[in-house]
Design an enzyme around this catalytic site. Sequence first.
Site, PDB file in Angstrom:
ATOM      1  N   ASP A 474      32.896  12.788 -21.808  1.00 49.07           N
ATOM      2  CA  ASP A 474      32.701  12.120 -20.525  1.00 49.07           C
ATOM      3  C   ASP A 474      32.385  13.142 -19.426  1.00 49.07           C
ATOM      4  O   ASP A 474      32.645  14.346 -19.573  1.00 49.07           O
ATOM      5  CB  ASP A 474      33.988  11.353 -20.191  1.00 49.07           C
ATOM      6  N   ASP A 544      29.771   1.428 -17.347  1.00 46.14           N
ATOM      7  CA  ASP A 544      31.150   0.965 -17.206  1.00 46.14           C
ATOM      8  C   ASP A 544      31.191  -0.526 -16.920  1.00 46.14           C
ATOM      9  O   ASP A 544      32.264  -1.121 -16.868  1.00 46.14           O
ATOM     10  CB  ASP A 544      31.854   1.724 -16.073  1.00 46.14           C
TER      11      ASP A 544
HETATM   12  C1  DGJ Z   1      34.370   6.840 -17.341  1.00 42.43           C
HETATM   13  C2  DGJ Z   1      33.974   6.195 -18.619  1.00 42.43           C
HETATM   14  O1  DGJ Z   1      32.737   5.582 -18.493  1.00 42.43           O
HETATM   15  C3  DGJ Z   1      35.039   5.196 -19.029  1.00 42.43           C
HETATM   16  O2  DGJ Z   1      34.647   4.531 -20.197  1.00 42.43           O
HETATM   17  C4  DGJ Z   1      36.337   5.912 -19.224  1.00 42.43           C
HETATM   18  O3  DGJ Z   1      36.238   6.798 -20.296  1.00 42.43           O
HETATM   19  C5  DGJ Z   1      36.714   6.656 -17.946  1.00 42.43           C
HETATM   20  N1  DGJ Z   1      35.644   7.477 -17.481  1.00 42.43           N
HETATM   21  C6  DGJ Z   1      37.942   7.490 -18.176  1.00 42.43           C
HETATM   22  O4  DGJ Z   1      38.231   8.270 -17.112  1.00 42.43           O
END
Ligand code: DGJ
Length: 724
Positions: A474, A544
């Site tokens: 990430d 997201d």
């Molecule tokens: C952003 C990601 O897109 C989410 O799926 C998740 O992993 C969060 N970060 C965690 O901080």
Amino acid sequence: MIRYQEKTNIFQLDTLTTSYVMGIADGSYLGHIYYGKKLQPQDLGYLLRTQEHPQTPSKLPREKMSFLDSFPMEYSFSGTGDFRESCIDIRDIHGQSGLELLYRGHRIYHGKDGLQGLPAVWGEGCQTLEITLEDTCAGIRVRLSYSVFEDSDALIRSVKVENTGTEAVYLERVLSACLEMDDEEYEMLSLPGAWARERHIKRQPLLSGSFVTESVRGESSHQDHPFLAAVSHNCTQTCGDVYAMHFVYSGNFLAKAQRTQFDTLRMVMGIHPDRFCWKLEPGAAFQAPEAVLVYSDAGLGKMSRTLHDLYRNHLIRSSYKEKERPVLINNWEATYFDFDTEKLIAIAKESAALGIEMLVMDDGWFGHRDSDDSSLGDWVVYEKKLPGGLKYLVDEVNRLGMKFGIWFEPEMISPDSRLYEAHPDWAFHLKGRTPSRARDQLVLDLSRPEVVDYVYDSISRVLHSANIEYVKWDMNRALADIGSVALPPDQQGELSHRYMLAVYELQERLITEFPDLLLENCSSGGARFDPGMLYYSPQIWCSDDTDAIERLMIQEGTQLLYPMSAIGAHVSDCPNHAIGRTTPFETRGITALAGTFGYELDITKISEQERNMVPGQIAAYKKYAPLIREGDYYRIASYQENHKYDCYEIVSKDQSRAAVFFVQVLHEPSVRSRKIRLQGLKEDAVYEVDGRRYTGAALMYAGLLRERMFGDFQAEVIEVTEVV
Ligand code: DGJ
């Protein structure tokens, strides 16, 4: 196939159905002649218009500037008379800039070289043309590289710049591709967005001036995408012209189309020149990333399929691209930071019983991370949450018959961390200024090898400590305050690109040491969904926003360029955490089939009715997965355009099978059944749909009727099977 006709000084590069033609004027100036439908080799040099006014500089020296400012440059340069968009700018140590790049030679060879430290298209059945341009006064040599594959309609370009002089120079701009087009009215198609609203397709005319899509955020970004296409006004999914450029890079980019005084169009793409400055010592070279060019004479659909096949066959390296991906459950939306071993095992137990194959432990398992304001950089297990450590948890999950995956955010550092206490200077910062936090975190200075090694060793140690088969990588903030104490003042402009090179190096090391690891890239949702990342990971988290309806638009924009097997898509809980909408569980499942399938909810808490639907959804994923992984994508209808329903189709390469994904977003009263026209079938073949037989021609031209479904947000998958 690449040809050079010596008599006429013409280069012709042929792909399956297109030709790309360049010529040399005055023995010196490399000009763009043609890009379009495939042509027989012939002398198209007249299109350079060197017989018209202004003639070439050797014939009409007094009008050299007019020539430079109107000639269709194959790789534009500035400071000497071409006032249009430049691909390259150099400043010498005397502070002067200005270039005139002249043709010096070329070579044609079989194969294609990799790009040192950068993601690049690869594979067999390929030919490359390398053209050398030079400015002897500036001591600059530029090598333009063009590759074509036997099995593709794409053209791959890149640029390398060498300092052949005796003094250092500063490369202030080096774009990777330039395309000149003549006398046509085009619309600009790009994919802007925002967090949770990535890659929405937008089209607008370019009547005058310039159209720009760009990122200066240190990532390819939520806000824009490193893609730009010039499309004819009549362009649809199935007809019209498309000239597309896609950048194989994950950092700052610039894509610009400029309409000139002569109504020609110059399109360029490359690393964003803002805050970029690379010092080139004598004898040193700079390799710019690749750009993929596609011309389609049959609309956007053909462009999409060309890119999908190129990326599946010649960009993604992971062996997973040909394998079924495990159906996963990720605990992020299920628990956020509030989890422990017990809770995760409870989720795993329930998941395993329903057929889910992998548990992914997301953010919050390390340091003392109870929220997003601490511990990035401290990649040691948070014992309070995971008593007994990682190995205990992973073994328990494995015992349930499930694989285990883990989340990292390796590029970041929390001010509240042991790492920051020990090395505050490891965060990017500008001298005398407190760096801006985002999500309470700072960015590691990955231009420093010791930082890269620390990051790598941290990840590697964790992966060796238990049976971890998947990593979600990430990256949750853009780059700002980009300054490093480790580089001299005249190299601070190298930082954004050095950062990207370090990210690539880290991922390269990771997949080399752990070749069986399934790596999924992610960046605060889909802020780094780009071809560069695809070279390292076969799948990328798309957004997201997991709402089934918002996803229709996000996934349509993503499918425009990327194969569905690369798109991370999950079923999540309702009301949706990003936008609060409630949609049927079944529709969420069908929408998530458009990618690598998984769940992102607390399976122990959803209703029994929904839980009972999970095995069926998994069975559907397994059934369609090979088709989705290997088939051809056709967009039938766009909810983004019609505001009513969405429909796309995947057809097997042998055209014997298709699956049509249909979502009725809004139900309307007093309307009749809806007609949809399929694509990509064999006209004369007979297909069965819902127990009824049709010819391919009937399904494609006359159409298929779908009964309206009762209620909003309804979805169905329609199976089309050839009767043999
Ligand atoms: C952003 C990601 O897109 C989410 O799926 C998740 O992993 C969060 N970060 C965690 O901080």
